[in-house]
Design an enzyme around this catalytic site. Sequence first.
Site, mmCIF file in Angstrom:
data_model
loop_
_atom_site.group_PDB
_atom_site.id
_atom_site.type_symbol
_atom_site.label_atom_id
_atom_site.label_comp_id
_atom_site.label_asym_id
_atom_site.label_seq_id
_atom_site.Cartn_x
_atom_site.Cartn_y
_atom_site.Cartn_z
ATOM 1 N N THR A 72 -31.208 -6.720 10.426
ATOM 2 C CA THR A 72 -29.895 -6.814 9.785
ATOM 3 C C THR A 72 -28.835 -6.823 10.881
ATOM 4 O O THR A 72 -28.984 -6.177 11.912
ATOM 5 C CB THR A 72 -29.642 -5.655 8.813
ATOM 6 N N GLY A 73 -27.762 -7.572 10.639
ATOM 7 C CA GLY A 73 -26.765 -7.725 11.694
ATOM 8 C C GLY A 73 -27.349 -8.490 12.868
ATOM 9 O O GLY A 73 -27.151 -8.110 14.029
ATOM 10 N N GLY A 74 -28.050 -9.578 12.567
ATOM 11 C CA GLY A 74 -28.765 -10.301 13.616
ATOM 12 C C GLY A 74 -28.122 -11.584 14.080
ATOM 13 O O GLY A 74 -28.752 -12.355 14.811
ATOM 14 N N GLY A 127 -24.554 -10.469 19.174
ATOM 15 C CA GLY A 127 -24.713 -9.262 19.972
ATOM 16 C C GLY A 127 -26.142 -8.775 20.111
ATOM 17 O O GLY A 127 -27.077 -9.554 20.317
ATOM 18 N N ILE A 128 -26.314 -7.467 19.977
ATOM 19 C CA ILE A 128 -27.616 -6.834 20.163
ATOM 20 C C ILE A 128 -28.636 -7.364 19.160
ATOM 21 O O ILE A 128 -29.797 -7.605 19.510
ATOM 22 C CB ILE A 128 -27.477 -5.301 20.037
ATOM 23 N N GLY A 129 -28.220 -7.573 17.922
ATOM 24 C CA GLY A 129 -29.143 -8.070 16.911
ATOM 25 C C GLY A 129 -29.689 -9.443 17.255
ATOM 26 O O GLY A 129 -30.901 -9.690 17.137
ATOM 27 N N SER A 140 -25.448 5.487 18.011
ATOM 28 C CA SER A 140 -24.478 5.248 19.086
ATOM 29 C C SER A 140 -24.337 6.508 19.925
ATOM 30 O O SER A 140 -24.510 7.636 19.427
ATOM 31 C CB SER A 140 -23.108 4.883 18.503
ATOM 32 N N TYR A 197 -16.008 6.795 12.775
ATOM 33 C CA TYR A 197 -17.116 6.008 13.307
ATOM 34 C C TYR A 197 -18.205 6.921 13.863
ATOM 35 O O TYR A 197 -19.396 6.737 13.579
ATOM 36 C CB TYR A 197 -16.602 5.073 14.394
#
Length: 247
Positions: free
Chosen positions: A12-14, A17-19, A137, A150
């Site tokens: 998810t969130g791919g 960035g990192i994904g 994080s 956050y």
Amino acid sequence: MTTYDGKKIVITGGSRGIGLTTARLFAAGGAHVLITGRNQSALDAALEQLGDRAVAVRSDAASLKDIQALAGTVQERFGAVDALFVNAGVTAAASFDSTTEELYDALFDINAKGPYFTVQALAPLLREGSGVVLTTSVVNVLGLDALSVYSASKAALRSMTRTLARELLPRKVRVNAVSPGPIDTGILDRSVPADVVETMKDTYRSTNPMQRLGTSEEVAAAVAYLAFDATFSTGTEFPVDGGASQL
């Protein structure tokens, strides 16, 4: 046979960035990857990089309806899943005095509620011995200005890593977290005025024990380790932060 040949992986969130970097690593290793994101153009651009081993699904990480639909799509396309990287998340800065209910709800909906119900929806599809990786994080152990909400949302996700790991033990599914610190993913260049972005990066470098920013590739390598190779680890958090949370 390559390292991840034939593996089925959901990220998810791919789309960025990192994904996206993690998706590239797995696809290059022979895996079939399904990525999600909210922006269709970003998903389309990601697919151009990933090739025919990838599937992209437009899905809002904060929407339970979308999460349930995602589970149906994953079952249809993959059947069973070997690894789940729950990476979708957002960040926003606001002082304690100026934080609104809307900001608070948005951060917790995407960063905490979304991951919880994503794991719940996809857990029945996880193979025995599979790995779940959540993105926390470094801020969940640091008290930084203007990041109270956050940080709290990521600390909630750290707690879920432990409790979901316990809950999924009977299914022989491991749950761990990767905790990035200052990583140069390009998000600063996209979201901060050009005249201040280099100053911010210099500050991050100078205050980090390793005196540099990390790379998405370094985080992706940690995700791959937790997902497949850390076979006697569950409930843990792996910092990838240049020592920022440890030294």
